[in-house]
Design a protein around this motif. Sequence first.
Motif, PDB file in Angstrom:
ATOM      1  N   GLY A   1      -7.673   6.239  -9.714  1.00  0.00           N
ATOM      2  CA  GLY A   1      -6.737   5.462  -8.910  1.00  0.00           C
ATOM      3  C   GLY A   1      -5.304   5.737  -9.278  1.00  0.00           C
ATOM      4  N   LEU A   2      -4.409   5.280  -8.423  1.00  0.00           N
ATOM      5  CA  LEU A   2      -2.966   5.388  -8.621  1.00  0.00           C
ATOM      6  C   LEU A   2      -2.361   3.999  -8.561  1.00  0.00           C
ATOM      7  N   ASP A   3      -1.421   3.724  -9.468  1.00  0.00           N
ATOM      8  CA  ASP A   3      -0.681   2.467  -9.486  1.00  0.00           C
ATOM      9  C   ASP A   3       0.806   2.774  -9.354  1.00  0.00           C
ATOM     10  N   LEU A   4       1.446   2.180  -8.356  1.00  0.00           N
ATOM     11  CA  LEU A   4       2.873   2.389  -8.103  1.00  0.00           C
ATOM     12  C   LEU A   4       3.628   1.087  -8.294  1.00  0.00           C
ATOM     13  N   ASP A   5       4.751   1.137  -9.027  1.00  0.00           N
ATOM     14  CA  ASP A   5       5.639  -0.008  -9.202  1.00  0.00           C
ATOM     15  C   ASP A   5       7.071   0.442  -8.963  1.00  0.00           C
ATOM     16  N   THR A   6       7.851  -0.407  -8.313  1.00  0.00           N
ATOM     17  CA  THR A   6       9.262  -0.088  -8.069  1.00  0.00           C
ATOM     18  C   THR A   6      10.147  -1.234  -8.528  1.00  0.00           C
TER      19      THR A   6
ATOM     20  N   TYR B   1       4.948  -2.700  -4.757  1.00  0.00           N
ATOM     21  CA  TYR B   1       3.910  -2.139  -5.616  1.00  0.00           C
ATOM     22  C   TYR B   1       2.688  -1.806  -4.763  1.00  0.00           C
ATOM     23  N   ALA B   2       1.883  -0.871  -5.265  1.00  0.00           N
ATOM     24  CA  ALA B   2       0.693  -0.443  -4.531  1.00  0.00           C
ATOM     25  C   ALA B   2      -0.337   0.096  -5.507  1.00  0.00           C
ATOM     26  N   THR B   3      -1.591   0.001  -5.122  1.00  0.00           N
ATOM     27  CA  THR B   3      -2.661   0.568  -5.930  1.00  0.00           C
ATOM     28  C   THR B   3      -3.742   1.116  -5.007  1.00  0.00           C
ATOM     29  N   VAL B   4      -4.309   2.246  -5.378  1.00  0.00           N
ATOM     30  CA  VAL B   4      -5.413   2.866  -4.655  1.00  0.00           C
ATOM     31  C   VAL B   4      -6.520   3.140  -5.667  1.00  0.00           C
ATOM     32  N   ASN B   5      -7.747   2.742  -5.335  1.00  0.00           N
ATOM     33  CA  ASN B   5      -8.874   2.935  -6.240  1.00  0.00           C
ATOM     34  C   ASN B   5     -10.020   3.608  -5.494  1.00  0.00           C
TER      35      ASN B   5
ATOM     36  N   ILE C   1      -7.625  -0.329  -1.422  1.00  0.00           N
ATOM     37  CA  ILE C   1      -6.173  -0.254  -1.580  1.00  0.00           C
ATOM     38  C   ILE C   1      -5.596  -1.663  -1.592  1.00  0.00           C
ATOM     39  N   LYS C   2      -4.437  -1.791  -2.244  1.00  0.00           N
ATOM     40  CA  LYS C   2      -3.714  -3.063  -2.258  1.00  0.00           C
ATOM     41  C   LYS C   2      -2.221  -2.772  -2.270  1.00  0.00           C
ATOM     42  N   LEU C   3      -1.477  -3.453  -1.395  1.00  0.00           N
ATOM     43  CA  LEU C   3      -0.027  -3.329  -1.309  1.00  0.00           C
ATOM     44  C   LEU C   3       0.594  -4.691  -1.534  1.00  0.00           C
ATOM     45  N   GLY C   4       1.755  -4.717  -2.163  1.00  0.00           N
ATOM     46  CA  GLY C   4       2.412  -5.995  -2.388  1.00  0.00           C
ATOM     47  C   GLY C   4       3.906  -5.853  -2.562  1.00  0.00           C
ATOM     48  N   PHE C   5       4.554  -7.006  -2.525  1.00  0.00           N
ATOM     49  CA  PHE C   5       6.009  -7.038  -2.711  1.00  0.00           C
ATOM     50  C   PHE C   5       6.367  -8.278  -3.502  1.00  0.00           C
ATOM     51  N   LYS C   6       7.093  -8.071  -4.619  1.00  0.00           N
ATOM     52  CA  LYS C   6       7.558  -9.169  -5.452  1.00  0.00           C
ATOM     53  C   LYS C   6       9.067  -9.283  -5.331  1.00  0.00           C
TER      54      LYS C   6
ATOM     55  N   LEU D   1      13.461 -15.022  -5.441  1.00  0.00           N
ATOM     56  CA  LEU D   1      14.254 -15.692  -4.416  1.00  0.00           C
ATOM     57  C   LEU D   1      15.493 -16.340  -5.019  1.00  0.00           C
ATOM     58  N   ASN D   2      15.375 -16.828  -6.244  1.00  0.00           N
ATOM     59  CA  ASN D   2      16.524 -17.299  -7.018  1.00  0.00           C
ATOM     60  C   ASN D   2      16.137 -17.243  -8.485  1.00  0.00           C
ATOM     61  N   ASN D   3      16.920 -17.835  -9.351  1.00  0.00           N
ATOM     62  CA  ASN D   3      16.649 -17.755 -10.795  1.00  0.00           C
ATOM     63  C   ASN D   3      15.330 -18.407 -11.190  1.00  0.00           C
ATOM     64  N   ASN D   4      14.861 -19.336 -10.353  1.00  0.00           N
ATOM     65  CA  ASN D   4      13.664 -20.095 -10.719  1.00  0.00           C
ATOM     66  C   ASN D   4      12.447 -19.799  -9.840  1.00  0.00           C
ATOM     67  N   LEU D   5      12.659 -19.318  -8.638  1.00  0.00           N
ATOM     68  CA  LEU D   5      11.569 -19.182  -7.667  1.00  0.00           C
ATOM     69  C   LEU D   5      11.244 -17.707  -7.425  1.00  0.00           C
ATOM     70  N   ASN D   6       9.971 -17.345  -7.622  1.00  0.00           N
ATOM     71  CA  ASN D   6       9.511 -15.968  -7.432  1.00  0.00           C
ATOM     72  C   ASN D   6       8.469 -15.911  -6.319  1.00  0.00           C
ATOM     73  N   LEU D   7       8.539 -14.847  -5.534  1.00  0.00           N
ATOM     74  CA  LEU D   7       7.630 -14.645  -4.406  1.00  0.00           C
ATOM     75  C   LEU D   7       6.825 -13.375  -4.620  1.00  0.00           C
ATOM     76  N   ASN D   8       5.532 -13.427  -4.298  1.00  0.00           N
ATOM     77  CA  ASN D   8       4.668 -12.251  -4.343  1.00  0.00           C
ATOM     78  C   ASN D   8       3.756 -12.300  -3.120  1.00  0.00           C
ATOM     79  N   ILE D   9       3.908 -11.340  -2.225  1.00  0.00           N
ATOM     80  CA  ILE D   9       3.027 -11.251  -1.060  1.00  0.00           C
ATOM     81  C   ILE D   9       2.213  -9.961  -1.176  1.00  0.00           C
ATOM     82  N   TYR D  10       0.978  -9.978  -0.702  1.00  0.00           N
ATOM     83  CA  TYR D  10       0.106  -8.825  -0.888  1.00  0.00           C
ATOM     84  C   TYR D  10      -0.904  -8.717   0.253  1.00  0.00           C
ATOM     85  N   PHE D  11      -1.414  -7.507   0.417  1.00  0.00           N
ATOM     86  CA  PHE D  11      -2.414  -7.213   1.445  1.00  0.00           C
ATOM     87  C   PHE D  11      -3.341  -6.143   0.894  1.00  0.00           C
ATOM     88  N   GLY D  12      -4.644  -6.316   1.093  1.00  0.00           N
ATOM     89  CA  GLY D  12      -5.596  -5.352   0.567  1.00  0.00           C
ATOM     90  C   GLY D  12      -6.694  -5.016   1.549  1.00  0.00           C
ATOM     91  N   LEU D  13      -7.214  -3.800   1.425  1.00  0.00           N
ATOM     92  CA  LEU D  13      -8.374  -3.348   2.182  1.00  0.00           C
ATOM     93  C   LEU D  13      -9.424  -2.858   1.198  1.00  0.00           C
TER      94      LEU D  13
END
Length: 765
Positions: free
Chosen positions: A661-666, A671-675, A700-705, A708-720
């Motif tokens: 597999g491949l793991d990508l982080d930016t 971010y993305a992963t393929v297995n 596969i799985k794709l996501g975005f982190k 949003l501010n100093n205290n609030l973090n968002l992580n959305i993701y989609f996988g097949l």
Amino acid sequence: MKTYKSLIFNKITIIVILFFSYTSGNAQQIITGRILEKENGTALQFVTITDHENKIVSTSNHLGYFKISNSGVYRVSKTGYQTKTVDLKSDNVIIQLELNPDRLNEVIVNAYQLPLELKKANTTIDIISSKDLERSNTTSPIQVLNRVPGVFMQSGALNTNKISIRGIGSRNLYGTSKIRAYFQDIPLTSGNGETTIEDFELSTLSRFEVIKGAGSSIYGAGLGGTIHLTPEHAYLNQTSAETDITIGSFGLVKNVLNVNHGTDKNSYKLIYSNTESDGYRDNNAYNRQTFTINTNHYLSNKDDLSIIASYVDLNAFIPSSLNEDAYNNNPKSAAFTWAQAQGYEDAQRGIFGASWNHQYHDNLKQTTSIFTSLKKAYEPRPFDILTENTSAYGLRSRFLGRWKKFNYTLGGEFFKDRYISKNYENLYQEAPEGSGSVEGDKFSDFKENRTYYNLFFESNYQASEKTMLSFGLNLNKTAYTLSDRFISDENPDQSGDYSFKAILSPKFGISHQLSKHISLYSNISHGFSPPSTQETLLPDGLINTDIKPETGWNFELGTRSAFYNNRLQFNLALYRLDVRNLLVARRTGNDQFIGVNAGRTLHNGLETVIKYQWLTSKKISLNQYITYSLNHFEFKDFEDDGNNFSGNKLTGVPSNLLNTGLDLDTAFGLYATVNYQYVGRIPITDANTLFSDRYSVTNIKLGFKHNLNNNLNLNIYFGLDNVFNTHYASQILINATGFGGAAPRYYYPGQPLNYYAGVNLSYKF
């Protein structure tokens, strides 16, 4: 003159005051503290603390303690862990470091109860980090466990799973056996040797440690290996809340709520989850709720206490296995009788444990854990209705000592459980269509008391700067008592008891650092697995006092290495496991089996892990991994019911397993992963007349982190999962037998192409 003397006196007074003020002020500036691993609380030694000029001002000792002379902002770093910047103001501070998933060979493991860098271990150990868990579908552990070479997890449904390690456990029909598992220090393996880990919510875990091979010197009855589940510890000096919502194919809806509160010395973590699914197949609905609480209390420099409790409420229908025709032409269907009976599992499980650590002095520590567990289950099946009640309790205590170049642990584990099972007639065939299972008369009632104890010793000796020797020894005593509480003319009394002879299991190991980047290790270890109570019963209901535990010797040689500034990591293990007194479950009815010692198996194998960082910078990283298992497992001597299967391949495990597999982080959050997983053909029958088809599955799985501010973090993701819609058997029922002229049902069909998507929000107060 008087004025001059007064002046001199005043000056001296001022100097004295300034001197004491200065020394007093400096004394007040001295800060002591301790550095622990965030995931499991292990003390970390050789951690460097540097100031703003990058000068080392302190290094932690073997207990994780450090001392600095001034308050301020410092960088805390250790190879294998993520560097942390801390503002040190108060005394007796505790610092938690997170592991670096890219440098796992440097991480401290507790596999044999002696904290040790993984690269110095003389046993094959694989770590699944929290980042690995996040990279896959978090509904089931199957994807991450199957990335570990030598481990093969099959899954017929979310509540129907089987794990084998190096072929051990592959012949078990419906679940996991001959492999031990622990949730922190709490045994997850029952007194009958059965293990269930798939019911745990993955978000409650920080990592898995998989110890492969016969590790009985510490853990007792585990011929194949041991799986350690490390719960996610609560964070100190932090209050946060996190929620995660996932939806997916086949009606999947999953909610997780994670709350953490930590002060300087106490921390609390509560995690609630609810997972629902209609399932891919008929009669496949699933609902599971879990609640986990984990608290840590650092009472003093010498004492700390951790408490953990977990509760699972599960209701899951069972589609069961299919014959070849249904598997190929109607894989969504459930087995006919299971659909008619609407078979399901309704179970509640709870565990509780408390661990106390006491440091007597710098070179002696004691760790003591007490635990208890409960299980209540109701399972209507086509051939009967089974009710189960299990209660267990136990204690595990050990001393960890250090004398010059010699480190050791000495302790014991006591475990006792009581298992009550009752069987009732299932009258679903006599009820109106669509009624499902209907409870009839009781026809069996058993109570089992199952007890074991382990006395163990494990040691490491630093023979030289580069060479470490290891020796371990375990004494195990296991006993069963069976009480038949349903006796009649048609049901003879099956009561009895059986105590196995004490088993002594040694282990010898050596590890050697060829260079800074290459290490070699080898070990010889003994393991065993006693038969279950059911396997000790003969067809006439009597206890078979001649049945023996399976025993085996494991011989292993391996290497761990890293090159190109750790961008390339290469691990390789060669092993041979010789198992004698092979236990065979011989079917005598629909759900009736007896155990027999039928021979000997040889497990010869190769396992390798390759990791390479293609890109590594502050803006982007791209990592690839390859894990491969070559399994040459065969029956050396195997005669069963008049048939000679000697020389045949071991049933239920493929000869080849490949994961890559491949793991990508930016840096900007993408971010993305393929297995990709390849599974070779699996022998389905002992005669090797039938094999499953080889197959491959891509996920596969794709996501975005984003912060949003100093205290609030968002992580959305989609996988097949199963991107190319492969038709394959995700679990095999070996040696299945058809009853009443029906074709044998060997296959559990895997899910076709399916998706999941989710959003995660975390807030720090």
